[in-house]
Scaffold this motif. Structure first.
Motif, PDB file in Angstrom:
ATOM      1  N   LYS A 789       0.808  -1.221   0.000  1.00  0.00           N
ATOM      2  CA  LYS A 789       0.000   0.000   0.000  1.00  0.00           C
ATOM      3  C   LYS A 789       0.843   1.273   0.000  1.00  0.00           C
ATOM      4  N   ASN A 790       2.046   1.193   0.579  1.00  0.00           N
ATOM      5  CA  ASN A 790       2.829   2.414   0.772  1.00  0.00           C
ATOM      6  C   ASN A 790       4.078   2.496  -0.101  1.00  0.00           C
ATOM      7  N   ARG A 791       4.348   1.467  -0.894  1.00  0.00           N
ATOM      8  CA  ARG A 791       5.597   1.476  -1.666  1.00  0.00           C
ATOM      9  C   ARG A 791       5.326   1.108  -3.111  1.00  0.00           C
ATOM     10  N   GLU A 792       6.107   1.733  -4.004  1.00  0.00           N
ATOM     11  CA  GLU A 792       6.028   1.401  -5.418  1.00  0.00           C
ATOM     12  C   GLU A 792       7.312   1.855  -6.104  1.00  0.00           C
ATOM     13  N   TYR A 793       7.569   1.294  -7.288  1.00  0.00           N
ATOM     14  CA  TYR A 793       8.703   1.697  -8.120  1.00  0.00           C
ATOM     15  C   TYR A 793       8.158   2.394  -9.364  1.00  0.00           C
ATOM     16  N   MET A 794       8.815   3.475  -9.749  1.00  0.00           N
ATOM     17  CA  MET A 794       8.356   4.262 -10.880  1.00  0.00           C
ATOM     18  C   MET A 794       8.413   3.438 -12.166  1.00  0.00           C
ATOM     19  N   PRO A 795       7.579   3.765 -13.161  1.00  0.00           N
ATOM     20  CA  PRO A 795       7.557   3.001 -14.421  1.00  0.00           C
ATOM     21  C   PRO A 795       8.809   3.256 -15.271  1.00  0.00           C
ATOM     22  N   TYR A 796       9.232   2.210 -15.966  1.00  0.00           N
ATOM     23  CA  TYR A 796      10.417   2.263 -16.833  1.00  0.00           C
ATOM     24  C   TYR A 796      10.062   1.757 -18.221  1.00  0.00           C
TER      25      TYR A 796
END
Length: 831
Positions: A789-796
């Motif tokens: 819910k609190n973490r993600e990696y930006m799109p590449y």
């Protein structure tokens, strides 16, 4: 016009010999000695040592050596003084020596490495060949010819401190007090009465009875003779019964090899050379080496086996056996349950490609290697710290070269067990070039300077007079570096067979790797234990990948997760044609036509991964100079994350990124990595153990990687890409610097899923879509990869372009297009 200062003393050095301190001439340290005397004791002490001016001709006896002083001008030698003057000067000289000795001992107790060195040097500088080398003017005293001795001084055991003591007048003994007056006699004191007079005619009084003395009993000496005889008989019996009872050498250490016993190993497909009369036996932890040796001799009492070396911390025994019987004795040792490994003593070589000694290519830029790693930008932040020590483990060194003068710390010759590390020019060539590449002197108007010029070098010689380097000498050298304060160790050494393995087919390569892995499994495991021990001491080991244009892990000493394996690049930024490669290579650095010092005070170009490794070792020393608390994992992460992709022209030989030291140093300076928690070392240790165990479970090599190949023409579907693919190199979380493995699950219709696997096992996922362009496969990740819910990696966006042979080489760029390309990898098929 300035007045030219006159020397206070000059003479030929025909009868004098310079004192050598760890391979370095003592008098060359005058500036540092004078400076520290002034700083710690005052102006007068700074001039206690006269300034030497000794040319090369003077050292050869062709000209006079000179000593200058701003302190005295019309001084007389000590011997020209009267006895009274000598005593007076002796008192003052004694005070000066006591103060300097106190300072020398104090410096040796300080933690700073340079202070310890200065303490040792000061102690040596207090000795001179004779009293004539003390010059006096009024109450001013200074020494000339300090840092020298002579045959006469050594024969007479002349010591300045002892001679000064002899000049001091002996202390006057105190006058004993007068004896006390006798007590006055009393009336009742019979002793005070006058004895009665005896008439001469009277007979003498009877003699009082005298107590009879006891007669001394004679000691039965024959008992002693009998006891000695019994001891002798017992010794003879024991010698006969247990004549082969082994006694290990008194001091831990390993013995040099006999170069006449070198043969190709019979069962080795690579035909590596071994020492036919040596075995290395490693016991289980906690074993008693001496007891094991006794037990072995009890079972095999032949005179043929000798225990010639040992190391208690590694539970290692070095054994000499009859030549060419290694397999027979190997099996005998393996019968004992305590034995973990029985290893051959293998011969290794330096990882460089010799050029013609006269090679001069005016088109080669002398500084191209420094420019390629952007070290000049790193130098804006730091040029290193003298408290950081780089151990260079190599065949030999020329410490008199201008690039290495004053740079050595605790040099050691593993073979001779002395600080002498020089030798013939051919022996010193490689080590001199490597050491100066890592940390050579800068701003001296010569050469190029090293990557970390202010760091110190610990030169450790492992080559014998014939240039032979054995595995046991490397074991001992790593232990020496780890136990004596080195922070980084460079090993530009390995298996170099001179075979062209690169022309083998993929199937032949895989078959060879499987065979070599199986044969060298135990050897690789013991190397891993050596590196793990060194890592526990805080030593970061950097190794050259090798020069066979083959997988680097064909060499069993280059499979451990506890070391950094360095491949070489050429001037165009591509993988050098000779460089080894593969998933075990950690980083890359320039290794083709690297300009640097060679013995005799000259310079030349050398090529090989030998030249690439010290560039990385010097780079690590720069990072450690900014933050000495950096861990192994943090250093690798920073150098990888800031590194530049390396192009492999064939598309089948991946290597680690090319280090970019300006970015790495600034990243550490601007965003200092937090001090790891107390448990971090244990976590790192467990991670490395897991990696090391991957190869131990089966003893076989991982399959040769099968990279994705992009069709030359646009395909009807994405069948060529269907399946699960893994990135050949890890990426890194830019905030935590933790490793991330990428997995791409691709379907026939060109859709799929991207999975990011973090070091702790957590996963983050995102959808992907494929597009095909000429010779290019584009993998689009349009939405962030969700972790929780609190973490993600930006799109590449991942762009994979085909090389000449169709192999896909991929880069990763943020979808926004505002960031730089942050990754470079191959896609490897997961079966």
């Amino acid at each position: 016009m300035a007045e030219k200062m006159k020397p206070i003393y000059s003479n030929y050095l025909t009868e004098l010999k310079p004192i050598i301190w760890y391979g370095e001439v003592l008098y060359t340290r005058y500036r540092q000695l004078s400076s520290i005397l002034k700083e710690r004791l005052g102006e007068e002490y700074a001039y206690f040592l006269a300034e030497p001016s000794i040319s090369t001709e003077a050292m050869q006896g062709k000209a006079k050596a000179l000593w200058f002083s701003d302190y005295v001008h019309n001084a007389k030698p000590f011997s020209a003084l009267s006895d009274r003057q000598q005593q007076k000067v002796g008192v003052r000289l004694k005070q000066i020596i006591e103060q300097v000795t106190w300072l020398a001992k104090k410096l040796q107790t300080e933690e700073n490495i340079q202070s310890k060195q200065m303490g040792e040097l000061l102690q040596l500088a207090l000795e001179i060949p004779a009293m004539d080398y003390i010059y006096v003017e009024d109450d001013k005293i200074c020494l000339v010819c300090w840092g020298f001795t002579s045959d006469k001084a050594q024969k007479n055991n002349f010591k300045l401190t002892k001679y000064i003591e002899s000049l001091m007048p002996p202390p006057t003994p105190p006058t004993p007090p007068p004896p006390p007056p006798p007590a006055p006699p009393t009336e009742k004191d019979p002793a005070a009465e006058e004895p009665p007079k005896v008439s001469p005619a009277e007979p003498p009084p009877p003699v009082a009875a005298v107590k009879k003395e006891k007669k001394k009993r004679k000691f039965p000496w024959w008992w002693i003779l009998l006891l000695l005889l019994l001891i002798l008989l017992l010794a003879l019996f024991i010698t006969k019964r247990f004549s082969l009872l082994p006694l290990l050498p008194g001091q831990p250490g390993l013995a040099p090899i006999d170069s006449s016993k070198i043969i190709p190993r019979p069962d080795d497909p690579l035909k590596r050379q071994i020492v036919s009369n040596r075995l290395t036996v490693v016991l289980a932890a906690g074993s008693d080496l001496r007891q094991f040796a006794r037990d072995f001799k009890k079972k095999y009492p032949e005179n043929a086996v000798k225990f010639v070396g040992h190391d208690p911390e590694l539970h290692l025994l070095q054994v000499e056996i009859p030549a060419n019987q290694q397999e027979q004795w190997k099996k005998r040792f393996e019968e004992f349950p305590l034995v973990k490994y029985v290893l051959y003593d293998t011969l290794l070589t330096t990882e460089y490609i010799p050029n013609d000694p006269g090679f001069k290519d005016t088109d080669v830029k002398k500084f191209w290697g420094l420019l390629a790693v952007h070290v000049f930008g790193a130098w804006d932040v730091t040029r290193g710290n003298p408290g950081i020590v780089i151990a260079v483990i190599d065949s030999g060194f020329d410490l008199r070269h201008p690039e290495l003068t004053g740079k050595s710390f605790k040099p050691w010759n593993i073979i001779a067990k002395t600080p002498g590390i020089s030798g013939a020019s051919a022996i010193m060539l490689h080590g001199t070039h490597v050491a100066a590449t890592a940390a050579g002197v800068s701003d001296n108007g010569q050469g190029t300077g090293g990557i970390c010029p202010h760091a110190m070098i610990m030169p450790v010689r492992i080559g014998d007079d014939n240039g032979n380097i054995s595995t046991t000498s490397i074991y001992e050298a790593i232990l020496y570096a780890a136990r004596n304060g080195a922070h980084v160790a460079n090993l530009s050494i390995g298996t170099n067979l001179g075979l062209d393995l690169s022309k083998l087919s993929p199937e032949q390569k895989e078959s060879l790797m499987q065979l070599v892995y199986k044969l060298t499994q135990k050897e690789a495991q013991f190397w891993d234990e050596i590196y793990r021990y060194a890592a526990g001491k805080g030593l970061i080991i950097v190794q050259a990948a090798g020069n066979m244009n083959f997988f680097s892990d064909i060499d069993p000493m280059k499979r451990s997760p506890y070391t950094i394996i360095v491949a070489a690049t050429d001037e165009s930024g591509k993988k050098a044609g000779f460089s080894n490669y593969g998933s075990k290579t950690t980083l890359s650095a320039p290794g083709n036509n690297i300009y640097g010092p060679v013995p005799g005070g000259t310079y030349n170009y050398l090529s090989g991964t030998s030249m690439a490794a010290p560039i990385v070792a010097g780079g690590i020393a720069l990072l450690k100079s900014v933050n000495p608390n950096l861990t192994f994992n943090q250093i690798v992460a920073v150098l990888k994350e800031t590194g530049a992709p390396v192009i492999d022209p064939t598309g089948t030989a991946p290597v680690g990124p090319l280090i970019q030291l300006d970015l790495a140093v600034r990243k550490i300076e601007e965003s200092p990595l937090s001090q790891p928690c107390p448990c971090q070392d244990q976590i790192d240790e467990l991670r490395r153990e897991i990696e090391a165990l991957k190869g131990k479970s089966t003893g076989t090599a991982p399959e040769v990687s099968r990279p994705m190949v992009i069709p030359k023409e646009k395909p009807r579907d994405f069948k060529f890409a269907a399946g699960r693919w893994k990135s050949s190199h890890d990426l890194y979380n830019q905030r935590t610097m933790e490793r991330i493995q990428l997995y791409f699950d691709i379907s026939y219709n060109g859709n799929g899923k991207l999975t990011l696997v973090e070091e702790n096992g957590s996963t983050c996922t995102a959808g992907i879509a494929l597009a095909f362009e000429p010779n290019t496969l584009v993998i689009r990740q349009d939405q962030p990869a969700q972790c929780d819910k609190n973490r993600e990696y930006m799109p590449y966006h991942f762009v994979c372009r085909s090389r000449d042979n169709g192999v896909a080489v991929c880069t990763a760029t943020p979808k926004t297009g505002t960031g730089k390309t942050s990754a470079y990898f191959y896609l490897v098929k997961e079966e």
